[in-house]
Design a protein around this motif. Structure first.
Motif, PDB file in Angstrom:
ATOM      1  N   SER A  21      39.093  34.599  28.931  1.00  0.00           N
ATOM      2  CA  SER A  21      39.747  35.807  29.464  1.00  0.00           C
ATOM      3  C   SER A  21      41.022  35.426  30.203  1.00  0.00           C
ATOM      4  O   SER A  21      42.047  36.108  30.082  1.00  0.00           O
ATOM      5  CB  SER A  21      38.848  36.543  30.460  1.00  0.00           C
ATOM      6  OG  SER A  21      37.593  36.719  29.914  1.00  0.00           O
ATOM      7  N   VAL A 156      34.318  38.880  26.034  1.00  0.00           N
ATOM      8  CA  VAL A 156      35.652  38.485  26.519  1.00  0.00           C
ATOM      9  C   VAL A 156      36.544  39.716  26.590  1.00  0.00           C
ATOM     10  O   VAL A 156      37.204  39.960  27.613  1.00  0.00           O
ATOM     11  CB  VAL A 156      36.301  37.414  25.601  1.00  0.00           C
ATOM     12  CG1 VAL A 156      37.748  37.168  25.987  1.00  0.00           C
ATOM     13  CG2 VAL A 156      35.521  36.111  25.667  1.00  0.00           C
ATOM     14  N   SER A 157      36.535  40.540  25.545  1.00  0.00           N
ATOM     15  CA  SER A 157      37.452  41.690  25.575  1.00  0.00           C
ATOM     16  C   SER A 157      37.040  42.683  26.666  1.00  0.00           C
ATOM     17  O   SER A 157      37.888  43.286  27.312  1.00  0.00           O
ATOM     18  CB  SER A 157      37.613  42.341  24.204  1.00  0.00           C
ATOM     19  OG  SER A 157      36.419  42.964  23.835  1.00  0.00           O
ATOM     20  N   VAL A 160      38.289  41.181  29.924  1.00  0.00           N
ATOM     21  CA  VAL A 160      39.750  41.327  30.010  1.00  0.00           C
ATOM     22  C   VAL A 160      40.106  42.750  30.428  1.00  0.00           C
ATOM     23  O   VAL A 160      40.905  42.967  31.348  1.00  0.00           O
ATOM     24  CB  VAL A 160      40.412  40.966  28.653  1.00  0.00           C
ATOM     25  CG1 VAL A 160      41.851  41.452  28.582  1.00  0.00           C
ATOM     26  CG2 VAL A 160      40.350  39.468  28.417  1.00  0.00           C
TER      27      VAL A 160
END
Ligand code: S3P
Length: 170
Positions: A21, A156-157, A160
């Motif tokens: 991230s 991860v997204s 983020v």
């Protein structure tokens, strides 16, 4: 901008998700376990020779040093037991903190015990340790992200997005 702290049990993805991230966000990344390793060597060996109490004392120093280094912003992954110390909890409380949660089933599949002395001889210990610490993770969490049963890319997204949203709200 204050650094973001990732807390959660062993194997919840703090290091991997934090590093990925941070890369996507163009932020600095640090990891208390990595810093420990660089300064004192292998964590399993350190536990065997010096014991857990000595590990925890050094971990507290490392936490403070990492937060100082990230004073301009960044993401800090922490060891799963960082929340055990009241002093660490006081420190962590001052920062936006993301609890990465997971479950035992996932852990058995993906964990590598090379740097996890607490699980090395007793893999079943994960659940017991997790339940002991859960109230501490929950108490410190500004927000929680469950990383179980989903691809790393999705976690991860989500991480983020969470950090971007937080950042834009000041
Ligand atoms: C520990 C977790 C480990 C490492 C050490 C102790 C713990 O880090 O700091 O083995 O007490 O939960 P990870 O959470 O990155 O596995």
């Amino acid at each position: 901008m204050k650094p973001f702290i990732l807390i959660g049990p062993m194997g919840s993805g703090k290091s991997t998700l934090g590093r990925r991230s941070a890369k996507q966000l163009g932020l600095k990344f640090m990891d208390t376990d990595k810093e420990f390793l660089a300064k004192f060597g292998n964590i399993n060996n350190f536990f065997s020779s010096h014991g857990e109490a000595a590990f925890r004392e050094n971990e507290t120093q490392i936490l403070r040093a990492c937060l100082d280094s990230l004073a301009g912003g960044g993401i800090l992954a922490t060891g799963g037991g960082i929340v055990l110390s009241q002093q660490n909890r006081e420190t962590i409380r001052a920062f936006p903190t993301i609890f990465l949660d997971t479950d035992a089933e996932q852990i058995v599949r993906r964990i590598n015990n090379d740097r996890r002395p607490l699980l090395k001889d007793d893999p079943g210990a994960w659940q017991r340790i997790y339940l002991e610490r859960l109230p501490l993770y929950q108490e410190l969490a500004t927000t929680t992200l469950n990383t179980a049963h989903r691809p790393i890319t999705k976690s991860v997204s989500d991480l983020v997005k969470l950090i971007e949203k937080w950042d834009s709200n000041g």
